[in-house]
Design an enzyme around this catalytic site. Structure first.
Site, PDB file in Angstrom:
ATOM      1  N   ASN A   9       0.927  -0.994   0.037  1.00 32.92           N
ATOM      2  CA  ASN A   9       0.168  -0.023   0.203  1.00 32.92           C
ATOM      3  C   ASN A   9       0.709   1.270   0.038  1.00 32.92           C
ATOM      4  O   ASN A   9       1.483   1.594   0.930  1.00 32.92           O
ATOM      5  CB  ASN A   9      -0.947  -0.213   1.158  1.00 32.92           C
ATOM      6  N   LYS A  11       0.064   4.119  -0.368  1.00 29.50           N
ATOM      7  CA  LYS A  11      -0.791   5.491   0.109  1.00 29.50           C
ATOM      8  C   LYS A  11      -0.604   6.399  -0.909  1.00 29.50           C
ATOM      9  O   LYS A  11      -0.288   6.367  -2.064  1.00 29.50           O
ATOM     10  CB  LYS A  11      -0.257   5.653   1.660  1.00 29.50           C
ATOM     11  N   HIS A  94     -10.004   0.072   4.609  1.00 26.55           N
ATOM     12  CA  HIS A  94      -8.884   0.479   5.378  1.00 26.55           C
ATOM     13  C   HIS A  94      -9.252   1.501   6.531  1.00 26.55           C
ATOM     14  O   HIS A  94      -9.844   2.451   6.131  1.00 26.55           O
ATOM     15  CB  HIS A  94      -7.738   1.178   4.187  1.00 26.55           C
ATOM     16  N   GLU A  96      -7.571   4.362   7.594  1.00 27.57           N
ATOM     17  CA  GLU A  96      -7.469   5.759   7.230  1.00 27.57           C
ATOM     18  C   GLU A  96      -8.453   5.916   6.385  1.00 27.57           C
ATOM     19  O   GLU A  96      -9.100   7.227   6.527  1.00 27.57           O
ATOM     20  CB  GLU A  96      -6.096   5.716   6.489  1.00 27.57           C
ATOM     21  N   GLU A 165      -5.380  -5.212  10.441  1.00 26.95           N
ATOM     22  CA  GLU A 165      -4.337  -4.200  10.540  1.00 26.95           C
ATOM     23  C   GLU A 165      -4.871  -3.380  11.868  1.00 26.95           C
ATOM     24  O   GLU A 165      -5.936  -2.635  11.930  1.00 26.95           O
ATOM     25  CB  GLU A 165      -4.627  -3.338   9.493  1.00 26.95           C
ATOM     26  N   GLY A 171       1.586   2.169  10.565  1.00 31.18           N
ATOM     27  CA  GLY A 171       2.588   3.660  10.818  1.00 31.18           C
ATOM     28  C   GLY A 171       3.212   3.981  11.838  1.00 31.18           C
ATOM     29  O   GLY A 171       3.709   5.180  12.023  1.00 31.18           O
ATOM     30  N   SER A 211       2.963  -2.084  10.501  1.00 33.94           N
ATOM     31  CA  SER A 211       4.449  -1.841  10.788  1.00 33.94           C
ATOM     32  C   SER A 211       5.037  -3.163  10.475  1.00 33.94           C
ATOM     33  O   SER A 211       6.113  -3.486  10.988  1.00 33.94           O
ATOM     34  CB  SER A 211       4.734  -1.265  12.108  1.00 33.94           C
TER      35      SER A 211
HETATM   36  C1  PEP Z   1      -1.074   0.228   6.264  1.00 39.32           C
HETATM   37  O1  PEP Z   1      -1.554   1.214   6.155  1.00 39.32           O
HETATM   38  O2  PEP Z   1      -1.960  -0.716   5.239  1.00 39.32           O
HETATM   39  C2  PEP Z   1       0.074  -0.284   6.614  1.00 39.32           C
HETATM   40  C3  PEP Z   1       0.138  -1.492   6.891  1.00 39.32           C
HETATM   41  O3  PEP Z   1       0.836   0.549   6.881  1.00 39.32           O
HETATM   42  P1  PEP Z   1       2.403   0.493   7.683  1.00 39.32           P
HETATM   43  O4  PEP Z   1       2.803  -0.954   7.229  1.00 39.32           O
HETATM   44  O5  PEP Z   1       3.321   1.534   7.289  1.00 39.32           O
HETATM   45  O6  PEP Z   1       1.981   0.282   9.063  1.00 39.32           O
END
Ligand code: PEP
Length: 249
Positions: A9, A11, A94, A96, A165, A171, A211
Site C-alpha cells: 500500500n 498510500k 482501510h 485511514e 490491521e 505507521g 508496521s
Molecule cells: C497500511 O496502512 O496498510 C499499513 C500496513 O501501513 P504500515 O505498514 O506503514 O504500518
C-alpha cells in the site's frame, strides 16, 4: 489452501518517476517462480503508467474508488473503470478511509458489491483501535467489521481476502507480536468457519498489516493463520519489500 499474498500500500506517496523506479526495482527483484501473489496499490494517477510498463507477475490494484459505475460524481473513479485499466484488486475498509473519510459500513458494503460486479478482487481491511485492544473489546470489534461479508455468496467470497490491521500498529512502528497477530487471525478464521464453512474459510487469505517490515515479517508469516501481509511504509523501498516477499514461504 489460501493463496499467499504480499500487498504493497503505497498510500499518497512517491512522485511519478519514483513510482516507476520502484516498480522497475520490484520487477527485477521478484523471482520468476515466486509463488505468492504480489500486488501493488499505487496512487491512482500512476496506475495506468505503471500497468503500461509492467510485464511481470506483479498485479496492480487501486487504493480507492466510488461504488457507482458512472455518472456525475466529480473527482471519483469507478470499479469498472479500474478494471478497464487493468486493475486486478481494490482495498476496501482501510482504517485511514474509515477514519479520515468517514467511510461507514453501509458505504463499504456498496463498494464491495461494486468491486464484485466489476470482477475485481478485494482486500477487505479490519482492525481495532488501541483503546479497544486495551479494554478487551478487540475481538468483538473485528467480528462486527466482518459481519459486512455475511450475505455474500460462496462465489463472491472467492474474490475476498481479509487484512487484519490493528490501527495502533499502522505507521507507528509498533507491530502486533506474532502471538497477538496469530490469536486474531485464528479468531477471524473461526468466525469465517462459523459463518460460512470450514472449506471456504480455509480458502480465504488473511493478511497481517501494521508496521510489518523485513525484520519481523518472517516470524509473522510463520504463524499458521497468517497468509501474507499488507505492507505500508516498508513497501516504499525496493530492498525492504523484496526481503518481505522473500520471507513468505
Ligand atoms: C497500511 O496502512 O496498510 C499499513 C500496513 O501501513 P504500515 O505498514 O506503514 O504500518
Amino acid at each position: 489452501m489460501a493463496n499467499k499474498i504480499i500487498a504493497a500500500n503505497w498510500k499518497m506517496n512517491l512522485m511519478r518517476d519514483e513510482a516507476v523506479s520502484l516498480l522497475e526495482g520490484l520487477k527485477n527483484g521478484i523471482p520468476e517462480n515466486e509463488k505468492a501473489d504480489i500486488v501493488i496499490f499505487p496512487p491512482s494517477i500512476y496506475i495506468s503508467d505503471l500497468i503500461s510498463i509492467n510485464d511481470s507477475q506483479i498485479e496492480v490494484g487501486a487504493q480507492n474508488f466510488y461504488f457507482e459505475n458512472k455518472g456525475a460524481f466529480t473527482g471519483e473513479v469507478s470499479a469498472i473503470q479500474l478494471k478497464d485499466m487493468g486493475c486486478t484488486h481494490v482495498l476496501i475498509g482501510h482504517s485511514e478511509r474509515r477514519e479520515l473519510f468517514d467511510e461507514s459500513n453501509e458505504l463499504l458494503f456498496k463498494k464491495i458489491k461494486s468491486a464484485l460486479h466489476a470482477n475485481i478482487k478485494i482486500i477487505y481491511c479490519c482492525g481495532e483501535s488501541l483503546q479497544e485492544r486495551e479494554d478487551g473489546s478487540h475481538l468483538m470489534k473485528i467480528q462486527s467489521q466482518l459481519e459486512i461479508l455475511n450475505s455474500l455468496t460462496n462465489n463472491e467470497l472467492n474474490s475476498i481476502s481479509i487484512a487484519y490491521e490493528p490501527i495502533w500498529a499502522i505507521g507507528t512502528g509498533l507491530t502486533a507480536t506474532p502471538l497477538q497477530a496469530e490469536e486474531m487471525h485464528a479468531f477471524i478464521r473461526r468466525v469465517l468457519i462459523d459463518t460460512f464453512s470450514k472449506e471456504l474459510a480455509s480458502e480465504i487469505s488473511i493478511l497481517y498489516g501494521g508496521s510489518c517490515n523485513e525484520n519481523n515479517a518472517n516470524e509473522l508469516f510463520n504463524c499458521p493463520n497468517i497468509d501474507g501481509g499488507l505492507i505500508g511504509g516498508a513497501s516504499l523501498k525496493v530492498d525492504s519489500f523484496l526481503k518481505i516477499v522473500d520471507s513468505i514461504k
